[in-house]
Design an enzyme around this catalytic site. Sequence first.
Site, PDB file in Angstrom:
ATOM      1  N   PHE A  50      11.863  19.373   3.964  1.00  7.23           N
ATOM      2  CA  PHE A  50      10.752  20.270   4.263  1.00  7.23           C
ATOM      3  C   PHE A  50      11.168  21.736   4.293  1.00  7.23           C
ATOM      4  CE2 PHE A  50       9.344  16.201   5.764  1.00  7.23           C
ATOM      5  CZ  PHE A  50       7.979  16.200   5.547  1.00  7.23           C
ATOM      6  N   ARG A  51      12.376  22.031   4.805  1.00  5.74           N
ATOM      7  CA  ARG A  51      12.721  23.397   5.156  1.00  5.74           C
ATOM      8  C   ARG A  51      13.547  24.133   4.107  1.00  5.74           C
ATOM      9  NH1 ARG A  51      12.199  24.957  10.465  1.00  5.74           N
ATOM     10  NH2 ARG A  51      11.218  23.424  11.799  1.00  5.74           N
ATOM     11  N   HIS A 136      11.400  12.319  15.562  1.00  5.70           N
ATOM     12  CA  HIS A 136      10.263  12.957  14.903  1.00  5.70           C
ATOM     13  C   HIS A 136       9.254  11.942  14.380  1.00  5.70           C
ATOM     14  CE1 HIS A 136      12.863  16.799  14.134  1.00  5.70           C
ATOM     15  NE2 HIS A 136      12.431  16.708  15.379  1.00  5.70           N
ATOM     16  N   CYS A 169     -10.134   5.487  15.140  1.00  5.99           N
ATOM     17  CA  CYS A 169      -9.681   4.199  15.649  1.00  5.99           C
ATOM     18  C   CYS A 169     -10.846   3.225  15.796  1.00  5.99           C
ATOM     19  CB  CYS A 169      -8.975   4.390  16.990  1.00  5.99           C
ATOM     20  SG  CYS A 169      -8.371   2.878  17.744  1.00  5.99           S
TER      21      CYS A 169
END
Length: 262
Positions: A50-51, A136, A169
């Site tokens: 991602f970074r 995460h 839900c």
Amino acid sequence: MAGAMRNGADDGQAAPDEDFARFEAMLGRAGRVVAFTGAGLSTEAGIPDFRSPGGRWTRTAPIPFGDFLADEEARRETWRRRFAMDGELRQARPTRGHRTIASWVRAGISPGVITQNVDNLHQASGVPAAAIVEVHGNATYAACLDCRRRYEIEALRLRFEASGEAPLCAACGGFVKSATIAFGQPMPKEAMTRAVELACSSDLFVVVGSSLLVHPAAGLPRLARRNGAQLVIVNREATPCDDDADLLLRGEIGDILSHFER
């Protein structure tokens, strides 16, 4: 930092034999090896991080958790991005690095793995789910934010394609979200507690493929070091903790770790 190796990303050279020998000796002495893994481990499986330059967040800004809660369009966009990742996640297979870490668990020298990755590849490599701490979360399934009911991604895709609406839900009407930790979302307390316990009880803490930029998880290597563990960092690039490491192995992660499979 004594005897740390600075190569790979710096000069492209292979790890010197003496550094491999030092790591082998560390593994041989250790009774509690804890691996702490990041995106660099899974990029070798074809999953973009991602970074890094060219990573997902350099092309598209992440959607904060508060926006997900407040805005239906943000929820739809979050799900569109998640479904777009399906091909990468489905095709990815554990790397040599994953297999080496799994071998430490099988050999009984590692009580568990702490990971920042959300791709389920540690489980696929043979590490029991109970021995994996996902700080995460996990992108391969979803859960209701209210009642925690689990949902499978493919079933949610079919619902999304049919209705165009972000899923709710079926049990309580709450928002359903990929079981990952978004920007601004509280860290999972149980996972962080387990991660701290593993770090503090380790005698060898091995960072694999993490930039060590994302807190609070990035503080775990120094926590382990303060509690008496030796610290090894295996990574392509420099990290903020390099000067704290007892041994720094710079280069391709699979190339390095494959020497240490048990």
